[in-house]
Design an enzyme around this catalytic site. Structure first.
Site, PDB file in Angstrom:
ATOM      1  N   TYR A 171       0.799  -1.034  -0.229  1.00  0.00           N
ATOM      2  CA  TYR A 171      -0.245  -0.436   0.139  1.00  0.00           C
ATOM      3  C   TYR A 171       1.365   0.805  -0.011  1.00  0.00           C
ATOM      4  CZ  TYR A 171      -3.228   3.854   2.155  1.00  0.00           C
ATOM      5  OH  TYR A 171      -3.877   4.645   1.798  1.00  0.00           O
TER       6      TYR A 171
HETATM    7  N1  LIG Z   1      -8.486   6.704   6.003  1.00  0.00           N
HETATM    8  C1  LIG Z   1      -7.237   6.973   7.030  1.00  0.00           C
HETATM    9  O1  LIG Z   1      -6.798   6.747   7.486  1.00  0.00           O
HETATM   10  C2  LIG Z   1      -6.168   7.016   5.425  1.00  0.00           C
HETATM   11  C3  LIG Z   1      -4.858   7.575   5.456  1.00  0.00           C
HETATM   12  C4  LIG Z   1      -3.736   7.783   5.115  1.00  0.00           C
HETATM   13  C5  LIG Z   1      -4.066   8.375   3.935  1.00  0.00           C
HETATM   14  N2  LIG Z   1      -5.494   7.548   3.084  1.00  0.00           N
HETATM   15  C6  LIG Z   1      -5.883   8.566   2.179  1.00  0.00           C
HETATM   16  O2  LIG Z   1      -6.415   9.092   1.442  1.00  0.00           O
HETATM   17  C7  LIG Z   1      -7.602   9.113   0.682  1.00  0.00           C
HETATM   18  C8  LIG Z   1      -9.334   9.458   1.033  1.00  0.00           C
HETATM   19  O3  LIG Z   1      -9.240   7.759   1.885  1.00  0.00           O
HETATM   20  P1  LIG Z   1     -10.669   7.140   2.655  1.00  0.00           P
HETATM   21  O4  LIG Z   1     -10.188   6.350   4.248  1.00  0.00           O
HETATM   22  O5  LIG Z   1     -11.406   8.219   3.179  1.00  0.00           O
HETATM   23  O6  LIG Z   1     -10.655   6.172   1.843  1.00  0.00           O
HETATM   24  P2  LIG Z   1     -12.292   5.606   1.226  1.00  0.00           P
HETATM   25  O7  LIG Z   1     -13.101   6.209   3.028  1.00  0.00           O
HETATM   26  O8  LIG Z   1     -11.993   4.286   1.348  1.00  0.00           O
HETATM   27  O9  LIG Z   1     -13.480   6.023   0.426  1.00  0.00           O
HETATM   28  C9  LIG Z   1     -12.514   5.779  -1.045  1.00  0.00           C
HETATM   29  C10 LIG Z   1     -13.080   6.117  -1.656  1.00  0.00           C
HETATM   30  O10 LIG Z   1     -12.723   6.371  -3.212  1.00  0.00           O
HETATM   31  C11 LIG Z   1     -14.072   5.918  -4.423  1.00  0.00           C
HETATM   32  N3  LIG Z   1     -12.734   5.124  -4.874  1.00  0.00           N
HETATM   33  C12 LIG Z   1     -12.178   4.054  -4.606  1.00  0.00           C
HETATM   34  N4  LIG Z   1     -12.060   3.349  -5.760  1.00  0.00           N
HETATM   35  C13 LIG Z   1     -12.209   4.141  -6.999  1.00  0.00           C
HETATM   36  C14 LIG Z   1     -11.449   3.705  -8.070  1.00  0.00           C
HETATM   37  N5  LIG Z   1     -10.838   3.524  -8.852  1.00  0.00           N
HETATM   38  N6  LIG Z   1     -11.789   5.302  -8.750  1.00  0.00           N
HETATM   39  C15 LIG Z   1     -12.475   6.369  -8.412  1.00  0.00           C
HETATM   40  N7  LIG Z   1     -12.660   6.412  -7.082  1.00  0.00           N
HETATM   41  C16 LIG Z   1     -12.824   5.136  -5.971  1.00  0.00           C
HETATM   42  C17 LIG Z   1     -14.350   5.339  -3.163  1.00  0.00           C
HETATM   43  O11 LIG Z   1     -15.853   5.443  -4.036  1.00  0.00           O
HETATM   44  P3  LIG Z   1     -16.994   4.382  -3.701  1.00  0.00           P
HETATM   45  O12 LIG Z   1     -17.539   4.868  -2.808  1.00  0.00           O
HETATM   46  O13 LIG Z   1     -18.160   3.992  -4.832  1.00  0.00           O
HETATM   47  O14 LIG Z   1     -16.708   3.064  -2.861  1.00  0.00           O
HETATM   48  C18 LIG Z   1     -14.734   6.170  -2.531  1.00  0.00           C
HETATM   49  O15 LIG Z   1     -15.456   7.785  -2.376  1.00  0.00           O
HETATM   50  C19 LIG Z   1      -6.675   7.483   0.064  1.00  0.00           C
HETATM   51  O16 LIG Z   1      -6.402   8.323  -0.930  1.00  0.00           O
HETATM   52  C20 LIG Z   1      -6.343   7.069   0.407  1.00  0.00           C
HETATM   53  O17 LIG Z   1      -5.031   6.233   0.311  1.00  0.00           O
HETATM   54  C21 LIG Z   1      -6.205   7.623   3.931  1.00  0.00           C
END
Ligand SMILES: NC(=O)c1ccc[n+]([C@@H]2O[C@H](COP(=O)([O-])OP(=O)(O)OC[C@H]3O[C@@H](n4cnc5c(N)ncnc54)[C@H](OP(=O)(O)O)[C@@H]3O)[C@@H](O)[C@H]2O)c1
Length: 264
Positions: A171
């Site tokens: 990741y």
């Molecule tokens: N949460 C954490 O602790 C954390 C920490 C470090 C970095 N991040 C990064 O922050 C960003 C947001 O994370 P999050 O935790 O908010 O994610 P999340 O809750 O899993 O939500 C993912 C979002 O991305 C969309 N998505 C997934 N695959 C996609 C694709 N191939 N094309 C277009 N849209 C797509 C999903 O759409 P659907 O609803 O249609 O599935 C959803 O809206 C990500 O890049 C993640 O790697 C998160």
């Protein structure tokens, strides 16, 4: 000095700033849920017209649009997979058709799969690199070609690229690619006054949080601000980055962690 930055050099002292996004158009990938959704809602509150992107979750994207519209904001939802170049191109087509231009691109779409390298499958590796690395490339490339001069781009990485640890290797590797592309793109687009930055969250409460409860508990104990992050914490940082008040920030990687990494 480029022609855009000249406007900030004033003979009477202080720079002129604005705090609203009125008439700006923002594409937020991955904004049906989690951090992306909080960003879409915040940018709409700040006055931007927003394209909400999702890949599968119709209910979540409907909720997001409903919340933005109920708050008096303007938004459209467009389905599209960032790992497909044609889909990414279509996001920009739809934003331009609905709102005329694109000023802000936030690439929050991401997928996270946890596991030791020893047990990691090729299929999971490919899926994650398709979305996180190649998808980021497609979004940044399209933005570079289509965003208006003076535009702002924010990509999402993770603090795990600096200190990921067991189970986060593939990741973190897939997210590290975007960090390097952001540095290059900031240099390539500076002449057009387009700012390009990365936000790297730490533990943030969303569906995408992949760490075990034990790991999250330990990380919170190591966090000076003493809690896990919320999507709104991250959205406020992005709202700052796309505002004129952040006009001197480009090519940066903002670690949004509550200070988790401070004692390293
Ligand atoms: N949460 C954490 O602790 C954390 C920490 C470090 C970095 N991040 C990064 O922050 C960003 C947001 O994370 P999050 O935790 O908010 O994610 P999340 O809750 O899993 O939500 C993912 C979002 O991305 C969309 N998505 C997934 N695959 C996609 C694709 N191939 N094309 C277009 N849209 C797509 C999903 O759409 P659907 O609803 O249609 O599935 C959803 O809206 C990500 O890049 C993640 O790697 C998160």
């Amino acid at each position: 000095m480029n022609k855009f930055n000249e406007k900030y050099i004033q003979t009477d002292g202080g720079a002129q700033t604005t705090n609203t996004l009125n008439e700006d158009v923002a594409i937020v990938t991955g904004s049906s849920r989690g951090i992306g959704r909080a960003i879409a809602e915040q940018l709409a509150t700040d006055g931007a017209s927003v394209l909400v992107n999702y890949v599968t979750n119709e209910e979540a994207r409907r909720d997001t649009i409903d919340v933005i519209e109920a708050d008096g904001g303007e938004a459209i939802a467009v389905k599209g997979d960032v790992s497909k170049a044609d889909d990414v191109e279509r996001l920009f087509d739809e934003a331009e058709a609905a709102f005329g231009t694109v000023d802000i691109v936030i690439n929050a779409a991401g997928t996270s799969i946890c596991g030791s390298i020893q047990d990691f499958t090729e299929a999971d590796f490919d899926r994650m690199f398709d979305v996180n690395a190649k998808g980021t490339f497609f979004v940044l490339r399209e933005a570079a070609n289509r965003i208006a001069d003076g535009g702002r781009i924010v990509d999402f990485s993770t603090v795990g690229t600096s200190r990921g640890g067991s189970g986060t290797g593939p990741y973190a590797g897939s997210k590290a690619a975007g960090e390097q592309m952001v540095i290059a793109l900031a240099e390539e687009l500076g002449e057009r006054d387009i700012r390009v930055n990365t936000v790297s969250p730490g533990v943030t409460d969303t569906d995408g949080l992949i760490m075990s409860d034990g790991t999250v508990k330990r990380m919170v104990e190591q966090t000076p601000l003493g809690r896990r992050g919320q999507a709104d914490d991250i959205a406020d940082i992005v709202a700052f980055l796309v505002n004129d008040n952040a006009r001197w920030l480009t090519g940066q990687n903002i670690r949004a962690t509550g200070g988790w990494e401070v004692g390293w």
